[in-house]
Design an enzyme around this catalytic site. Structure first.
Site, PDB file in Angstrom:
ATOM      1  N   GLU A   1       0.801  -1.228   0.000  1.00  0.00           N
ATOM      2  CA  GLU A   1       0.000   0.000   0.000  1.00  0.00           C
ATOM      3  C   GLU A   1       0.837   1.283   0.000  1.00  0.00           C
ATOM      4  OE1 GLU A   1      -3.866  -1.592   2.464  1.00  0.00           O
ATOM      5  OE2 GLU A   1      -2.149  -0.963   3.628  1.00  0.00           O
TER       6      GLU A   1
HETATM    7  C1  TNX Z   1      -4.371  -4.025   4.783  1.00  0.00           C
HETATM    8  S1  TNX Z   1      -2.718  -6.359   4.366  1.00  0.00           S
HETATM    9  C2  TNX Z   1      -3.093  -3.789   5.237  1.00  0.00           C
HETATM   10  C3  TNX Z   1      -2.891  -3.330   6.609  1.00  0.00           C
HETATM   11  C4  TNX Z   1      -4.173  -3.165   7.351  1.00  0.00           C
HETATM   12  C5  TNX Z   1      -5.103  -4.301   6.998  1.00  0.00           C
HETATM   13  C6  TNX Z   1      -6.385  -4.289   7.763  1.00  0.00           C
HETATM   14  C7  TNX Z   1      -1.688  -5.319   4.160  1.00  0.00           C
HETATM   15  C8  TNX Z   1      -0.473  -5.799   3.549  1.00  0.00           C
HETATM   16  N1  TNX Z   1      -1.969  -4.063   4.514  1.00  0.00           N
HETATM   17  O1  TNX Z   1      -2.169  -2.137   6.617  1.00  0.00           O
HETATM   18  O2  TNX Z   1      -3.911  -3.164   8.703  1.00  0.00           O
HETATM   19  O3  TNX Z   1      -5.402  -4.224   5.630  1.00  0.00           O
HETATM   20  O4  TNX Z   1      -7.131  -5.431   7.525  1.00  0.00           O
END
Ligand code: TNX
Length: 511
Positions: free
Chosen positions: A313
Protein backbone atom coordinates in the site's frame (compact mmCIF):
# COMPACT_ATOMS: atom_id res chain seq x y z
CA UNK A 1 18.70 -45.35 13.96
CA UNK A 2 20.60 -43.94 16.92
CA UNK A 3 19.03 -44.94 20.19
CA UNK A 4 19.10 -42.59 23.08
CA UNK A 5 18.23 -43.71 26.55
CA UNK A 6 14.69 -43.63 27.80
CA UNK A 7 14.37 -40.07 28.87
CA UNK A 8 11.29 -39.55 30.83
CA UNK A 9 12.36 -42.68 32.64
CA UNK A 10 10.93 -44.17 35.73
CA UNK A 11 13.97 -45.27 37.65
CA UNK A 12 14.56 -43.57 40.93
CA UNK A 13 11.03 -42.29 41.20
CA UNK A 14 9.13 -43.55 44.17
CA UNK A 15 5.78 -45.06 43.29
CA UNK A 16 3.13 -47.12 44.94
CA UNK A 17 2.76 -49.14 41.73
CA UNK A 18 -0.82 -50.22 42.26
CA UNK A 19 -2.14 -52.78 39.75
CA UNK A 20 -3.61 -51.30 36.58
CA UNK A 21 -7.23 -50.29 37.08
CA UNK A 22 -9.93 -51.73 34.83
CA UNK A 23 -9.89 -49.89 31.51
CA UNK A 24 -12.80 -47.52 31.03
CA UNK A 25 -15.68 -48.97 29.00
CA UNK A 26 -14.62 -47.07 25.89
CA UNK A 27 -11.09 -46.06 25.14
CA UNK A 28 -11.23 -43.96 21.96
CA UNK A 29 -8.99 -45.17 19.16
CA UNK A 30 -6.14 -42.81 18.25
CA UNK A 31 -8.02 -41.73 15.14
CA UNK A 32 -11.05 -40.80 17.24
CA UNK A 33 -9.09 -38.34 19.38
CA UNK A 34 -9.84 -34.72 18.39
CA UNK A 35 -6.32 -33.80 17.30
CA UNK A 36 -5.79 -30.39 15.66
CA UNK A 37 -4.14 -30.11 13.22
CA UNK A 38 -5.07 -33.58 12.05
CA UNK A 39 -1.95 -35.73 11.63
CA UNK A 40 -1.04 -36.93 8.14
CA UNK A 41 -1.54 -40.58 9.07
CA UNK A 42 -2.94 -42.50 12.04
CA UNK A 43 -2.81 -46.27 12.22
CA UNK A 44 -5.08 -47.70 14.90
CA UNK A 45 -4.12 -50.86 16.76
CA UNK A 46 -6.61 -53.29 18.28
CA UNK A 47 -5.91 -52.92 21.97
CA UNK A 48 -5.61 -50.18 24.47
CA UNK A 49 -2.64 -49.93 26.70
CA UNK A 50 -2.28 -48.77 30.28
CA UNK A 51 0.36 -46.18 31.04
CA UNK A 52 1.49 -45.61 34.55
CA UNK A 53 2.00 -41.94 35.24
CA UNK A 54 3.83 -40.58 38.21
CA UNK A 55 4.27 -37.37 40.03
CA UNK A 56 7.93 -36.59 39.71
CA UNK A 57 10.50 -34.64 37.82
CA UNK A 58 12.94 -35.49 35.09
CA UNK A 59 16.15 -34.02 33.80
CA UNK A 60 15.77 -33.02 30.15
CA UNK A 61 18.41 -34.40 27.81
CA UNK A 62 21.41 -32.13 27.18
CA UNK A 63 20.85 -32.82 23.47
CA UNK A 64 18.50 -30.02 22.31
CA UNK A 65 17.02 -32.28 19.61
CA UNK A 66 15.29 -34.10 22.47
CA UNK A 67 15.75 -31.77 25.42
CA UNK A 68 13.63 -28.93 24.02
CA UNK A 69 10.72 -31.29 23.34
CA UNK A 70 11.02 -32.64 26.87
CA UNK A 71 11.09 -29.15 28.32
CA UNK A 72 7.99 -28.31 26.28
CA UNK A 73 6.18 -31.35 27.66
CA UNK A 74 7.24 -30.57 31.20
CA UNK A 75 6.01 -27.01 30.78
CA UNK A 76 2.61 -28.25 29.62
CA UNK A 77 2.24 -31.17 32.00
CA UNK A 78 4.34 -30.35 35.03
CA UNK A 79 4.99 -33.35 37.30
CA UNK A 80 3.61 -35.86 34.84
CA UNK A 81 6.17 -38.57 34.26
CA UNK A 82 5.42 -41.16 31.62
CA UNK A 83 7.09 -44.23 30.16
CA UNK A 84 8.24 -42.23 27.19
CA UNK A 85 11.18 -42.87 24.94
CA UNK A 86 12.68 -40.47 22.40
CA UNK A 87 14.75 -41.98 19.60
CA UNK A 88 16.59 -39.93 17.00
CA UNK A 89 15.72 -41.36 13.58
CA UNK A 90 17.67 -39.58 10.88
CA UNK A 91 15.29 -40.24 8.00
CA UNK A 92 12.46 -38.28 9.65
CA UNK A 93 13.45 -34.81 8.42
CA UNK A 94 11.95 -31.31 8.66
CA UNK A 95 8.97 -31.31 10.99
CA UNK A 96 8.26 -35.06 10.58
CA UNK A 97 7.86 -37.43 13.53
CA UNK A 98 6.18 -40.65 14.57
CA UNK A 99 4.67 -41.66 17.90
CA UNK A 100 4.03 -45.30 18.67
CA UNK A 101 1.73 -46.28 21.52
CA UNK A 102 1.82 -49.88 22.73
CA UNK A 103 2.81 -52.29 25.48
CA UNK A 104 2.67 -49.66 28.14
CA UNK A 105 5.29 -47.56 26.42
CA UNK A 106 5.24 -44.52 24.15
CA UNK A 107 8.01 -44.17 21.59
CA UNK A 108 8.70 -40.91 19.79
CA UNK A 109 10.89 -40.78 16.67
CA UNK A 110 12.21 -37.87 14.67
CA UNK A 111 15.47 -36.76 13.13
CA UNK A 112 15.09 -33.11 14.13
CA UNK A 113 14.46 -30.83 17.07
CA UNK A 114 11.49 -29.42 15.19
CA UNK A 115 9.98 -32.87 14.65
CA UNK A 116 10.46 -33.79 18.30
CA UNK A 117 8.73 -30.56 19.34
CA UNK A 118 5.86 -31.32 16.98
CA UNK A 119 5.57 -34.77 18.52
CA UNK A 120 5.49 -33.23 22.00
CA UNK A 121 2.64 -30.94 20.92
CA UNK A 122 0.67 -33.90 19.57
CA UNK A 123 1.35 -35.83 22.77
CA UNK A 124 -0.02 -33.03 24.92
CA UNK A 125 -3.30 -33.29 22.99
CA UNK A 126 -3.37 -37.10 23.10
CA UNK A 127 -2.78 -37.08 26.84
CA UNK A 128 -5.33 -34.35 27.48
CA UNK A 129 -8.10 -35.96 25.46
CA UNK A 130 -7.29 -39.33 27.02
CA UNK A 131 -7.73 -37.85 30.48
CA UNK A 132 -4.10 -38.17 31.50
CA UNK A 133 -4.23 -35.03 33.58
CA UNK A 134 -6.00 -37.18 36.16
CA UNK A 135 -3.00 -39.44 36.68
CA UNK A 136 -2.77 -42.87 35.11
CA UNK A 137 -4.17 -43.27 31.64
CA UNK A 138 -5.40 -45.76 29.05
CA UNK A 139 -4.51 -44.92 25.46
CA UNK A 140 -5.34 -47.01 22.41
CA UNK A 141 -2.44 -48.70 20.73
CA UNK A 142 -1.32 -47.55 17.32
CA UNK A 143 1.01 -45.22 15.47
CA UNK A 144 0.84 -41.58 14.42
CA UNK A 145 3.03 -40.80 11.39
CA UNK A 146 3.02 -37.12 10.79
CA UNK A 147 4.63 -34.35 8.80
CA UNK A 148 3.54 -30.87 7.78
CA UNK A 149 2.17 -30.03 4.35
CA UNK A 150 4.16 -26.77 4.39
CA UNK A 151 7.36 -25.88 6.22
CA UNK A 152 6.10 -22.37 7.13
CA UNK A 153 2.95 -21.99 9.24
CA UNK A 154 2.66 -18.47 10.52
CA UNK A 155 0.69 -16.09 12.67
CA UNK A 156 1.19 -12.32 12.36
CA UNK A 157 0.61 -9.90 15.22
CA UNK A 158 0.38 -6.20 14.40
CA UNK A 159 2.01 -4.57 17.44
CA UNK A 160 2.16 -1.20 15.65
CA UNK A 161 -1.50 -0.14 15.46
CA UNK A 162 -1.86 -1.16 19.09
CA UNK A 163 1.10 -2.14 21.21
CA UNK A 164 1.15 -5.46 23.08
CA UNK A 165 3.45 -6.08 26.04
CA UNK A 166 6.12 -8.78 26.20
CA UNK A 167 3.84 -10.77 28.53
CA UNK A 168 0.96 -10.54 26.07
CA UNK A 169 3.19 -11.66 23.21
CA UNK A 170 4.38 -14.61 25.31
CA UNK A 171 0.76 -15.61 25.92
CA UNK A 172 0.15 -15.49 22.18
CA UNK A 173 3.24 -17.67 21.61
CA UNK A 174 1.95 -20.30 24.06
CA UNK A 175 -1.44 -20.37 22.38
CA UNK A 176 -0.22 -20.67 18.78
CA UNK A 177 2.65 -23.10 19.50
CA UNK A 178 0.10 -25.69 20.66
CA UNK A 179 -1.28 -25.83 17.11
CA UNK A 180 2.17 -26.23 15.52
CA UNK A 181 2.38 -22.67 14.20
CA UNK A 182 6.14 -22.27 13.77
CA UNK A 183 6.57 -18.61 12.73
CA UNK A 184 5.45 -15.47 14.54
CA UNK A 185 5.64 -12.47 12.25
CA UNK A 186 5.76 -9.23 14.26
CA UNK A 187 4.59 -6.15 12.35
CA UNK A 188 6.94 -3.82 14.24
CA UNK A 189 6.33 -0.49 12.55
CA UNK A 190 3.56 1.41 10.83
CA UNK A 191 2.16 4.92 10.57
CA UNK A 192 0.88 4.76 14.13
CA UNK A 193 3.96 3.51 15.94
CA UNK A 194 7.54 2.24 15.87
CA UNK A 195 7.92 -0.64 18.33
CA UNK A 196 11.53 -1.74 18.50
CA UNK A 197 14.55 0.05 19.92
CA UNK A 198 17.20 0.90 17.30
CA UNK A 199 20.29 2.07 19.16
CA UNK A 200 21.69 4.07 16.23
CA UNK A 201 18.35 5.89 15.70
CA UNK A 202 17.00 6.33 19.26
CA UNK A 203 14.20 8.76 18.42
CA UNK A 204 12.36 6.03 16.52
CA UNK A 205 11.10 4.74 19.86
CA UNK A 206 11.53 7.92 21.96
CA UNK A 207 9.15 9.74 19.63
CA UNK A 208 7.74 7.19 17.18
CA UNK A 209 7.02 4.61 19.90
CA UNK A 210 4.70 6.79 21.95
CA UNK A 211 1.56 6.80 19.82
CA UNK A 212 -0.99 4.19 18.76
CA UNK A 213 -4.44 4.02 17.16
CA UNK A 214 -7.04 5.96 19.12
CA UNK A 215 -4.54 8.24 20.85
CA UNK A 216 -3.78 5.97 23.80
CA UNK A 217 -0.13 5.68 24.73
CA UNK A 218 1.85 3.15 22.69
CA UNK A 219 5.08 1.52 23.75
CA UNK A 220 8.04 -0.36 22.35
CA UNK A 221 10.32 -3.32 22.95
CA UNK A 222 13.85 -2.65 24.11
CA UNK A 223 16.38 -4.86 22.39
CA UNK A 224 16.47 -6.97 25.57
CA UNK A 225 12.67 -7.33 25.45
CA UNK A 226 12.84 -8.41 21.84
CA UNK A 227 15.55 -10.97 22.62
CA UNK A 228 13.37 -12.31 25.41
CA UNK A 229 10.52 -12.79 22.92
CA UNK A 230 12.85 -14.46 20.41
CA UNK A 231 14.14 -16.89 23.06
CA UNK A 232 10.70 -17.63 24.49
CA UNK A 233 9.38 -18.38 21.01
CA UNK A 234 12.44 -20.42 20.06
CA UNK A 235 12.12 -22.87 22.92
CA UNK A 236 8.54 -23.51 21.80
CA UNK A 237 9.50 -24.14 18.19
CA UNK A 238 8.61 -20.69 16.84
CA UNK A 239 10.85 -18.43 14.73
CA UNK A 240 10.26 -14.69 14.97
CA UNK A 241 9.92 -12.88 11.62
CA UNK A 242 10.50 -9.14 12.13
CA UNK A 243 8.77 -6.69 9.78
CA UNK A 244 9.66 -3.07 9.22
CA UNK A 245 7.07 -1.82 6.75
CA UNK A 246 8.57 0.45 4.04
CA UNK A 247 8.54 2.72 2.06
CA UNK A 248 4.87 3.44 2.94
CA UNK A 249 3.34 2.90 6.39
CA UNK A 250 6.21 4.96 7.80
CA UNK A 251 4.66 7.99 9.50
CA UNK A 252 6.00 7.01 12.93
CA UNK A 253 9.58 7.04 11.59
CA UNK A 254 8.90 10.28 9.67
CA UNK A 255 7.61 11.93 12.85
CA UNK A 256 10.85 11.01 14.65
CA UNK A 257 13.42 11.86 11.93
CA UNK A 258 12.62 14.74 9.54
CA UNK A 259 15.66 13.74 7.49
CA UNK A 260 13.76 10.70 6.17
CA UNK A 261 11.06 12.93 4.69
CA UNK A 262 11.22 14.54 1.24
CA UNK A 263 10.41 18.02 2.62
CA UNK A 264 12.81 17.63 5.55
CA UNK A 265 10.08 18.32 8.10
CA UNK A 266 8.90 16.00 10.85
CA UNK A 267 5.32 14.83 10.45
CA UNK A 268 2.75 14.84 13.22
CA UNK A 269 2.15 11.55 15.04
CA UNK A 270 -0.80 9.70 13.52
CA UNK A 271 -3.43 7.82 15.51
CA UNK A 272 -6.12 7.19 12.87
CA UNK A 273 -6.53 4.11 10.66
CA UNK A 274 -6.05 5.42 7.13
CA UNK A 275 -3.35 3.84 4.95
CA UNK A 276 -1.30 4.90 1.93
CA UNK A 277 -0.35 8.49 2.86
CA UNK A 278 3.25 8.25 4.05
CA UNK A 279 6.53 7.47 2.30
CA UNK A 280 10.23 7.49 2.98
CA UNK A 281 12.19 9.73 0.61
CA UNK A 282 13.52 7.09 -1.76
CA UNK A 283 15.99 9.52 -3.39
CA UNK A 284 18.09 10.11 -0.33
CA UNK A 285 21.27 8.24 0.62
CA UNK A 286 20.54 8.74 4.30
CA UNK A 287 17.32 6.77 3.91
CA UNK A 288 19.32 3.74 2.76
CA UNK A 289 21.77 4.23 5.62
CA UNK A 290 18.76 4.25 7.93
CA UNK A 291 17.38 1.03 6.41
CA UNK A 292 20.78 -0.65 6.64
CA UNK A 293 21.14 0.29 10.33
CA UNK A 294 17.66 -0.94 11.13
CA UNK A 295 18.06 -4.23 9.25
CA UNK A 296 21.48 -4.82 10.80
CA UNK A 297 20.38 -4.17 14.40
CA UNK A 298 17.18 -6.19 14.18
CA UNK A 299 18.87 -8.90 12.12
CA UNK A 300 21.49 -9.34 14.83
CA UNK A 301 18.73 -9.97 17.38
CA UNK A 302 16.85 -12.42 15.16
CA UNK A 303 18.32 -15.88 14.69
CA UNK A 304 15.64 -16.72 12.09
CA UNK A 305 16.39 -16.48 8.36
CA UNK A 306 13.77 -13.86 7.40
CA UNK A 307 13.44 -10.07 7.37
CA UNK A 308 10.06 -8.72 6.20
CA UNK A 309 10.29 -5.38 4.40
CA UNK A 310 6.54 -4.72 4.13
CA UNK A 311 6.16 -2.95 0.79
CA UNK A 312 2.35 -2.85 0.82
CA UNK A 313 0.00 0.00 0.00
CA UNK A 314 2.72 2.51 -0.90
CA UNK A 315 0.25 4.82 -2.61
CA UNK A 316 2.29 7.91 -1.70
CA UNK A 317 5.42 6.61 -3.47
CA UNK A 318 5.80 6.97 -7.29
CA UNK A 319 5.95 3.52 -8.76
CA UNK A 320 9.38 4.10 -10.27
CA UNK A 321 10.68 5.16 -6.86
CA UNK A 322 8.97 2.19 -5.24
CA UNK A 323 10.73 -0.23 -7.60
CA UNK A 324 14.12 1.39 -7.03
CA UNK A 325 13.60 1.36 -3.26
CA UNK A 326 12.39 -2.23 -2.95
CA UNK A 327 15.19 -3.46 -5.22
CA UNK A 328 17.76 -1.75 -3.03
CA UNK A 329 16.21 -2.88 0.26
CA UNK A 330 16.20 -6.51 -0.87
CA UNK A 331 19.95 -6.17 -1.46
CA UNK A 332 20.45 -4.59 1.96
CA UNK A 333 18.56 -7.45 3.61
CA UNK A 334 20.58 -10.05 1.75
CA UNK A 335 23.87 -8.29 2.59
CA UNK A 336 22.83 -8.53 6.21
CA UNK A 337 22.48 -12.29 5.82
CA UNK A 338 18.69 -12.49 5.74
CA UNK A 339 16.03 -13.66 3.32
CA UNK A 340 13.59 -10.89 2.32
CA UNK A 341 9.82 -11.28 2.54
CA UNK A 342 7.46 -8.66 1.15
CA UNK A 343 3.71 -8.18 0.74
CA UNK A 344 2.59 -9.17 -2.75
CA UNK A 345 3.15 -5.72 -4.34
CA UNK A 346 6.91 -6.34 -4.18
CA UNK A 347 6.45 -8.71 -7.14
CA UNK A 348 6.20 -5.56 -9.29
CA UNK A 349 9.94 -4.96 -8.66
CA UNK A 350 12.94 -6.99 -9.66
CA UNK A 351 12.78 -9.81 -7.15
CA UNK A 352 15.99 -11.03 -5.57
CA UNK A 353 16.46 -14.79 -5.83
CA UNK A 354 15.58 -15.56 -2.25
CA UNK A 355 12.69 -13.11 -1.77
CA UNK A 356 9.42 -14.60 -0.55
CA UNK A 357 6.23 -12.93 -1.81
CA UNK A 358 3.35 -12.91 0.65
CA UNK A 359 0.02 -13.03 -1.20
CA UNK A 360 -2.63 -10.99 0.59
CA UNK A 361 -4.70 -9.33 -2.16
CA UNK A 362 -3.20 -9.88 -5.62
CA UNK A 363 -3.03 -13.43 -7.02
CA UNK A 364 -1.53 -11.98 -10.23
CA UNK A 365 1.48 -10.70 -8.34
CA UNK A 366 1.93 -14.11 -6.71
CA UNK A 367 1.91 -15.60 -10.18
CA UNK A 368 4.57 -13.10 -11.29
CA UNK A 369 6.64 -14.22 -8.31
CA UNK A 370 6.26 -17.87 -9.27
CA UNK A 371 7.30 -17.09 -12.85
CA UNK A 372 10.38 -15.33 -11.53
CA UNK A 373 11.16 -18.49 -9.54
CA UNK A 374 10.29 -17.05 -6.12
CA UNK A 375 8.45 -18.74 -3.28
CA UNK A 376 4.98 -17.62 -2.21
CA UNK A 377 3.52 -17.34 1.27
CA UNK A 378 -0.27 -17.59 1.28
CA UNK A 379 -2.32 -15.10 3.32
CA UNK A 380 -5.39 -14.37 1.19
CA UNK A 381 -7.27 -11.68 3.12
CA UNK A 382 -10.64 -13.28 2.33
CA UNK A 383 -9.68 -16.49 4.19
CA UNK A 384 -6.66 -15.96 6.37
CA UNK A 385 -7.08 -12.45 7.84
CA UNK A 386 -7.91 -12.90 11.49
CA UNK A 387 -8.86 -9.23 11.84
CA UNK A 388 -11.88 -9.78 9.57
CA UNK A 389 -15.16 -10.07 11.45
CA UNK A 390 -16.92 -13.42 11.69
CA UNK A 391 -20.17 -11.71 10.72
CA UNK A 392 -21.76 -8.27 10.94
CA UNK A 393 -22.42 -8.71 14.67
CA UNK A 394 -18.78 -9.35 15.66
CA UNK A 395 -17.88 -6.91 18.43
CA UNK A 396 -14.51 -5.96 16.85
CA UNK A 397 -12.77 -6.46 13.53
CA UNK A 398 -12.99 -5.09 10.01
CA UNK A 399 -14.73 -6.46 6.94
CA UNK A 400 -13.17 -4.79 3.91
CA UNK A 401 -12.05 -8.17 2.51
CA UNK A 402 -14.86 -10.41 3.75
CA UNK A 403 -16.70 -11.72 6.73
CA UNK A 404 -14.85 -14.89 7.65
CA UNK A 405 -16.92 -17.42 9.59
CA UNK A 406 -15.11 -20.52 10.81
CA UNK A 407 -15.98 -22.75 7.85
CA UNK A 408 -14.71 -20.10 5.45
CA UNK A 409 -11.35 -20.03 7.26
CA UNK A 410 -11.24 -23.83 6.90
CA UNK A 411 -12.60 -24.57 3.44
CA UNK A 412 -9.87 -23.39 1.11
CA UNK A 413 -6.82 -24.86 -0.52
CA UNK A 414 -3.61 -22.78 -0.64
CA UNK A 415 -2.76 -24.47 -3.95
CA UNK A 416 -5.98 -23.17 -5.53
CA UNK A 417 -5.53 -19.46 -4.79
CA UNK A 418 -3.80 -18.43 -7.97
CA UNK A 419 -4.07 -20.28 -11.26
CA UNK A 420 -0.79 -22.08 -11.85
CA UNK A 421 0.56 -21.93 -8.31
CA UNK A 422 1.04 -25.37 -6.79
CA UNK A 423 2.43 -26.70 -3.52
CA UNK A 424 5.92 -26.68 -5.02
CA UNK A 425 5.76 -22.87 -5.22
CA UNK A 426 4.28 -22.39 -1.75
CA UNK A 427 6.46 -21.91 1.32
CA UNK A 428 3.45 -22.00 3.60
CA UNK A 429 0.55 -20.03 4.97
CA UNK A 430 0.22 -17.20 7.46
CA UNK A 431 -2.74 -15.81 9.39
CA UNK A 432 -2.30 -12.06 10.02
CA UNK A 433 -4.00 -10.28 12.92
CA UNK A 434 -4.01 -6.55 12.18
CA UNK A 435 -4.78 -4.56 15.29
CA UNK A 436 -6.71 -1.43 14.33
CA UNK A 437 -9.62 -2.71 16.49
CA UNK A 438 -7.65 -5.04 18.76
CA UNK A 439 -6.45 -3.61 22.06
CA UNK A 440 -5.79 -6.46 24.50
CA UNK A 441 -5.35 -10.21 24.87
CA UNK A 442 -9.08 -10.77 25.19
CA UNK A 443 -9.56 -9.14 21.78
CA UNK A 444 -6.73 -11.21 20.33
CA UNK A 445 -8.35 -14.43 21.61
CA UNK A 446 -11.78 -13.44 20.29
CA UNK A 447 -10.61 -12.97 16.72
CA UNK A 448 -7.95 -15.70 16.73
CA UNK A 449 -9.84 -18.63 18.22
CA UNK A 450 -11.27 -20.85 16.96
CA UNK A 451 -10.25 -19.65 13.47
CA UNK A 452 -6.54 -20.23 14.01
CA UNK A 453 -7.28 -23.94 14.47
CA UNK A 454 -8.79 -24.01 10.99
CA UNK A 455 -5.82 -22.17 9.49
CA UNK A 456 -3.29 -24.31 11.36
CA UNK A 457 -4.89 -27.35 9.78
CA UNK A 458 -4.90 -25.73 6.32
CA UNK A 459 -1.13 -25.34 6.66
CA UNK A 460 -0.43 -28.75 8.15
CA UNK A 461 -2.81 -31.48 7.00
CA UNK A 462 -2.83 -33.01 3.51
CA UNK A 463 -5.70 -31.48 1.54
CA UNK A 464 -7.24 -34.91 0.83
CA UNK A 465 -7.57 -35.63 4.54
CA UNK A 466 -9.32 -32.39 5.43
CA UNK A 467 -13.04 -32.48 6.02
CA UNK A 468 -15.10 -29.66 7.49
CA UNK A 469 -17.66 -31.79 9.33
CA UNK A 470 -14.98 -33.84 10.93
CA UNK A 471 -12.91 -30.75 11.77
CA UNK A 472 -15.95 -29.14 13.34
CA UNK A 473 -16.27 -31.92 15.90
CA UNK A 474 -12.59 -31.78 16.76
CA UNK A 475 -12.63 -27.97 16.97
CA UNK A 476 -15.60 -28.09 19.35
CA UNK A 477 -13.58 -30.26 21.76
CA UNK A 478 -10.72 -27.76 21.56
CA UNK A 479 -13.07 -24.85 22.13
CA UNK A 480 -14.02 -26.38 25.45
CA UNK A 481 -10.39 -26.98 26.35
CA UNK A 482 -9.38 -23.45 25.35
CA UNK A 483 -12.12 -22.03 27.55
CA UNK A 484 -11.02 -24.23 30.46
CA UNK A 485 -7.59 -22.59 30.07
CA UNK A 486 -9.15 -19.14 30.24
CA UNK A 487 -8.73 -18.48 26.51
CA UNK A 488 -11.83 -16.62 25.34
CA UNK A 489 -12.47 -18.36 22.04
CA UNK A 490 -15.35 -16.84 20.02
CA UNK A 491 -18.59 -18.79 20.39
CA UNK A 492 -18.98 -19.75 16.73
CA UNK A 493 -22.52 -20.87 15.82
CA UNK A 494 -20.80 -23.25 13.39
CA UNK A 495 -19.56 -25.23 16.39
CA UNK A 496 -22.87 -25.16 18.24
CA UNK A 497 -24.73 -27.12 15.58
CA UNK A 498 -25.11 -30.74 16.64
CA UNK A 499 -23.48 -33.44 14.51
CA UNK A 500 -26.91 -34.79 13.48
CA UNK A 501 -27.59 -31.53 11.65
CA UNK A 502 -25.99 -32.89 8.47
CA UNK A 503 -23.65 -30.96 6.27
CA UNK A 504 -26.01 -28.56 4.53
CA UNK A 505 -24.32 -25.23 5.01
CA UNK A 506 -27.57 -23.31 4.82
CA UNK A 507 -28.64 -25.23 7.93
CA UNK A 508 -26.19 -23.10 9.87
CA UNK A 509 -27.32 -20.09 11.77
CA UNK A 510 -25.85 -16.86 10.45
CA UNK A 511 -22.46 -16.14 11.86
C1 TNX B 1 -4.37 -4.02 4.78
S1 TNX B 1 -2.72 -6.36 4.37
C2 TNX B 1 -3.09 -3.79 5.24
C3 TNX B 1 -2.89 -3.33 6.61
C4 TNX B 1 -4.17 -3.17 7.35
C5 TNX B 1 -5.10 -4.30 7.00
C6 TNX B 1 -6.38 -4.29 7.76
C7 TNX B 1 -1.69 -5.32 4.16
C8 TNX B 1 -0.47 -5.80 3.55
N1 TNX B 1 -1.97 -4.06 4.51
O1 TNX B 1 -2.17 -2.14 6.62
O2 TNX B 1 -3.91 -3.16 8.70
O3 TNX B 1 -5.40 -4.22 5.63
O4 TNX B 1 -7.13 -5.43 7.53
Amino acid sequence: MRHLPILLALSGILCTCAPAPEPPAEVPSLSELPLVPLPAEIEDGNESSYYETYQGSVMPSPDPTIGDAQRYLLGQLPDLVLPLQFDITDDLVGGAYTIHFGDGEIEVNSGTREGMLNAAKTLVQVLHFSGADAGAVYISEGTIRDEPRYPYRGFMLDVARHFFSVEEVKSVIDRIAAYKINHLHLHLSDDQGWRIEIKSWPKLTEIGGQSEVGGTSGGFYTQEDYREIVDYAGTRGITIVPEIDMPGHTNAALSAYPILNADGKATEPYTGTRVGFSTLDTDQDSVYTFVDDVVREIGALSPGPYFHLGGDESAATDHEDYVKFVNEVQQIIQRNGKRPIGWDEVATTQLADSTVVQLWAHPDYALDAKRAGNAVLMSPATRAYLDMQYDSTSRIGLHWAAYIPLDSAYNWDPAAQAEGITDDDILGIEAPLWSETVTNLEDIDYLTFPRLLALAEVGWTPQARRDWEQFRRRAAAHQEWLRAQGIGSYDSPRLRVTPSDTTASDAFPTE
